[in-house]
Design an enzyme around this catalytic site. Sequence first.
Site, PDB file in Angstrom:
ATOM      1  N   THR A 159     -38.466 -16.911  39.609  1.00 35.50           N
ATOM      2  CA  THR A 159     -38.051 -17.560  38.355  1.00 35.50           C
ATOM      3  C   THR A 159     -37.907 -16.483  37.283  1.00 35.50           C
ATOM      4  O   THR A 159     -38.735 -15.567  37.212  1.00 35.50           O
ATOM      5  CB  THR A 159     -39.106 -18.595  37.926  1.00 35.50           C
ATOM      6  OG1 THR A 159     -39.223 -19.560  38.964  1.00 35.50           O
ATOM      7  CG2 THR A 159     -38.701 -19.290  36.633  1.00 35.50           C
ATOM      8  N   THR A 242     -53.591 -21.836  35.478  1.00 34.29           N
ATOM      9  CA  THR A 242     -52.952 -22.030  34.177  1.00 34.29           C
ATOM     10  C   THR A 242     -51.520 -22.497  34.364  1.00 34.29           C
ATOM     11  O   THR A 242     -51.043 -23.393  33.668  1.00 34.29           O
ATOM     12  CB  THR A 242     -52.952 -20.705  33.388  1.00 34.29           C
ATOM     13  OG1 THR A 242     -54.272 -20.201  33.402  1.00 34.29           O
ATOM     14  CG2 THR A 242     -52.497 -20.905  31.968  1.00 34.29           C
ATOM     15  N   GLU A 364     -44.803 -23.273  42.359  1.00 28.15           N
ATOM     16  CA  GLU A 364     -46.192 -23.029  41.943  1.00 28.15           C
ATOM     17  C   GLU A 364     -47.154 -23.885  42.765  1.00 28.15           C
ATOM     18  O   GLU A 364     -48.117 -24.456  42.250  1.00 28.15           O
ATOM     19  CB  GLU A 364     -46.349 -23.230  40.430  1.00 28.15           C
ATOM     20  CG  GLU A 364     -45.532 -22.194  39.666  1.00 28.15           C
ATOM     21  CD  GLU A 364     -46.056 -21.858  38.279  1.00 28.15           C
ATOM     22  OE1 GLU A 364     -47.232 -22.123  37.987  1.00 28.15           O
ATOM     23  OE2 GLU A 364     -45.275 -21.275  37.508  1.00 28.15           O
TER      24      GLU A 364
END
Lengths: 381, 259
Positions: A159, A242, A364
């Site tokens: 990305t 996160t 992710e």
Amino acid sequence: MSTPFLNPKHRLLRRTVRAFCEKELRPIAGQIDQEARFPWEVVEKMARLGYFGIQAPVDLGGAGLDAVSYAVIIEEVSRVSAAIGLCLSVHNSVALYPIVAFGTPEQHRRWVPDLAGGKKIGAFCLTEPNVGSDAGAVAATAVPTPDGWLVNANKVFVTNGGIADICLVFARTDPSAGRKGISVIVAERGSKGFVVGDLEDLCGMRANPVSSIRLYDCTVPKDNLLGSPGQGLAIGMAALDTGRIGIAAQALGIAQACLEEGVRYANQRQQFGVLLARHQAIQMMIADMATQVEASRMMVYRAAALKDQGMPVGLAAAQAKLFASEAACTVSDLAVQIHGGYGYSKAYAVERYYRDARVTRIYEGTSEVHRLVIAREVLNG
Amino acid sequence: MSLNSIVCIKSVVLSAPDGVGRRTPQNSDLNPFDRPALEAALRIKASLGGSVTALTMGPAVSIEALAEAQAMGVDGAVLINDPSLAGSDTLVTSRVLAAAIGRLTPYGFVFFGTRSADSDTGQVGPQTAALLGVPFVSGVKQMQPASDDWDITRRMDEWEEVWRVRLPAAVSIHPMAFSPRPIPLAGIAQAHDHMKVQSWSLADLGLPADRVGLAGSPTRVANLKKVKRQRTCRMLDGEPREQVEALVAYLGTKGLMGS
């Protein structure tokens, strides 16, 4: 919408970010998707306003905001353009955050101000052609030499890859140490041997320049090791904790946009002589969509609030990411269904939302990996 | 030359309440007509130096409007909040603002939005200026220092007037004139984490309770109801050119289009 998780700061943030995105991103969001174009003209404005350093410390050029603020910002940007929300989420949470959390003061000075100010864009290079969910199988190598690290890597589906200046590259520094032999090396675009591959022609998130990044005998300074040798996967997992909040917030933003478009269309389209909104079949869909969106929002904000309180966040973040990404797919599917044939046309935004939502269940960490993470935590307490 | 400015702002109700509405953070926002006024004041500060103070009278929720002003870059914020202010009309609001401005001297300009998005009277700016005894120019689009004075350009439909005024003076800013700056994220963190709002009560202003609120207001809202506007559809006949001419003529007579 009202939620007990937001304080006055978050409310002002939401209004501010929404106003900016409606003015700057909304008019081009469909077009940049179709043209697969990264909108530098808007991104540069976002950079000046602090969107690239949301949680970075103020003294390093960041906005110094908390995790709930971060979730609100990613949600609002993704509500208008999920591809730009993705750019911000990856840059902030899996590129900039690990440098802030694991970097030395010298590394902070070298990289954080440029990243936080959006002068340089960050990327996270873990995935390889044969390394997806099995992150421990990284084949990239970094060999210590007198000049620094000699890195060879073939990283795919990066990305921000086409625009990234600072890349966190996961590479094997100790071939004999298995999962504990992987380290994070920071490679900078422009180094000899640093090659940006072709952009991927993706189903959704098309305004994000996702590409491969290859390092061919690329020499990286010794000081570019992040953390200690062998700490790679630990850094990666901390970053992904996160990152999951960001991707969950992104999925939430897409779902919110789908709900709004579904409601809008149901209130204007007539069939059988009455508005769609008067048909119970449509009401059932709207009720399910609104409930899924609100449940996602509670889970996303809860995970972020736990992080702000310094509580363990792994389980909450994994649950939020799993739930919100699955919900985004369900809700975008229903939004298309409410639109009927028009929803399958690029003339309506829900077509883009439907394509954008799909990947949130994959990147992710897939939904399946998240279920493993959640099951492990729940079963082992 | 540095100049201290005061910007009077209002936290407005976003959706029209049925009867008397309760003010919540969710249904309140900074009056959009006040953002250009803040922008104008901040631009003067950027070119001449000095300070900008945001001033508001209202319930505690108004603190969120002051926070937005702080995030935009004002130096100080003052909230006038007192239970006895409830029910104040525009005259009392002007009286209270004038008393507060009297405590913020010396100042060069007092800025207002042209009107509020909720009650829409446009009275508070001119009334406050009258009570302060300072000149007032409305609908301002440009402000230029001219030796000891200022040249203030005001905009009306198809006209512009230039007024020369001596400070202190008050202005209301034309909503299209000063495009408000986008708020930086760091400004929002800064505004809330280092909130520096001064809170003043009636006693601080030296105003007796019977001069404010419902008691001191010569006008009061007797009734408030939603009005549903009738929409009509009129079909135009003829060739496209004739239809366009008829449409233009109609919009002209309605004052919606210049002739």
